[in-house]
Scaffold this active site. Sequence first.
Site, PDB file in Angstrom:
ATOM      1  CG  ASP A 102      -0.353  -0.088   2.382  1.00 20.76           C
ATOM      2  OD1 ASP A 102      -0.970  -0.644   3.319  1.00 20.76           O
ATOM      3  OD2 ASP A 102       0.874   0.334   2.867  1.00 20.76           O
ATOM      4  CG  HIS A 117       4.367  -9.985  -0.523  1.00 18.68           C
ATOM      5  ND1 HIS A 117       3.884 -10.251   0.464  1.00 18.68           N
ATOM      6  CD2 HIS A 117       5.720 -10.782  -0.699  1.00 18.68           C
ATOM      7  CE1 HIS A 117       4.198 -11.207   1.247  1.00 18.68           C
ATOM      8  NE2 HIS A 117       5.588 -11.831   0.515  1.00 18.68           N
ATOM      9  CB  CYS A 146       2.992  -1.116 -22.182  1.00 16.70           C
ATOM     10  SG  CYS A 146       4.355  -0.250 -22.430  1.00 16.70           S
TER      11      CYS A 146
END
Length: 243
Positions: A102, A117, A146
């Site tokens: 987060d 992570h 992209c």
Amino acid sequence: MDLEAARKAVAGAKRVAVLTGAGISAESGVPTFRSWGGLWRGFSAEDLATPEGFARDPKQVWEWYDWRRSQMAEASPNPGHYALADFAKRSTGFTLITQNVDGLHERAGSPDVLRLHGSIWHTRCLTCAKEEEDRRERIPDLPPKCQSCGGMLRPAVVWFGEVLPPEVFDQALAATLACDVFLVAGTSAAVHPAASLVPLAASSGATVIEVNPEETDVSDVVHHTLRGPSGVILPQLLSPRLG
Ligand code: BV8
Ligand code: ZN
């Protein structure tokens, strides 16, 4: 609750390592994996946070991340995040390892966060592997493409079944083996190999302190148990001795 004993251990430590999980962001209003019962539209994190889940339905997995990003965008760091950031600034030999994606540790001012992570605020192109920061609160058309090559983007997080970034995990391992005090806060310690750092710290001679309102999978290897919310306990544990 042996807060005094834990404070003494921290004050006497040359090197302190910390492992945090979703619980440290709970007081910022970011639901932990377990709090929403791990279910979103009936799917569990294990269904969605996997390469298979993404391959099966990239749009749906992106909707889940977009939902989580919008919650995290509303959130602000809480006193637990700030206590760790302030302690880092006052200390040498301090390492912060997080399972969270987060970005709240970074927003609280923690330097050099080891993100085991990855980050929900970064994307990676499946075609050209370009990694970019994307802080938009909502992403208009999912799955995003992209800008450089038109390939499909994925969240730059580690999914179940994927290896953790080796250079980050190696630094986390080294800090775990070298520390005198290992603080584990806000994690159920159910996810590996992150959770294995806790027993590793204990078996390497560190004093292990746990901050969590509940018992966890690693409570049996902990020396000092501080049962309560990290937003309250971390400032008490880490603040410089008053007077
Ligand atoms: C890998 C990013 C292999 C994505 C995440 C069987 C046994 C052991 C292991 C396995 C197994 N089967 C499969 C595995 C491996 C698997 C795993 O561990 N599975 C678990 C479910 C058993 N691990 C993996 O797949 C890892 N990779 O092993 O690769 C490999 C090896 C070689 C070659 C190829 C492959 C990758 C795991 C990473 C997954 N990605 N996140 C995303 O976010 O979308 S995991 C994700 O879930 C989080 O990052 C976090 O790690 C985890 C949730 O855990 P917590 O953070 O602890 O949160 P949780 O909700 O569980 O608990 C909250 C805690 O806070 C509670 O204790 C609560 O009491 C406490 N709390 C609440 N309020 C507060 C509080 N604490 C303090 N204050 C409060 N106020
Ligand atoms: Zn690309």
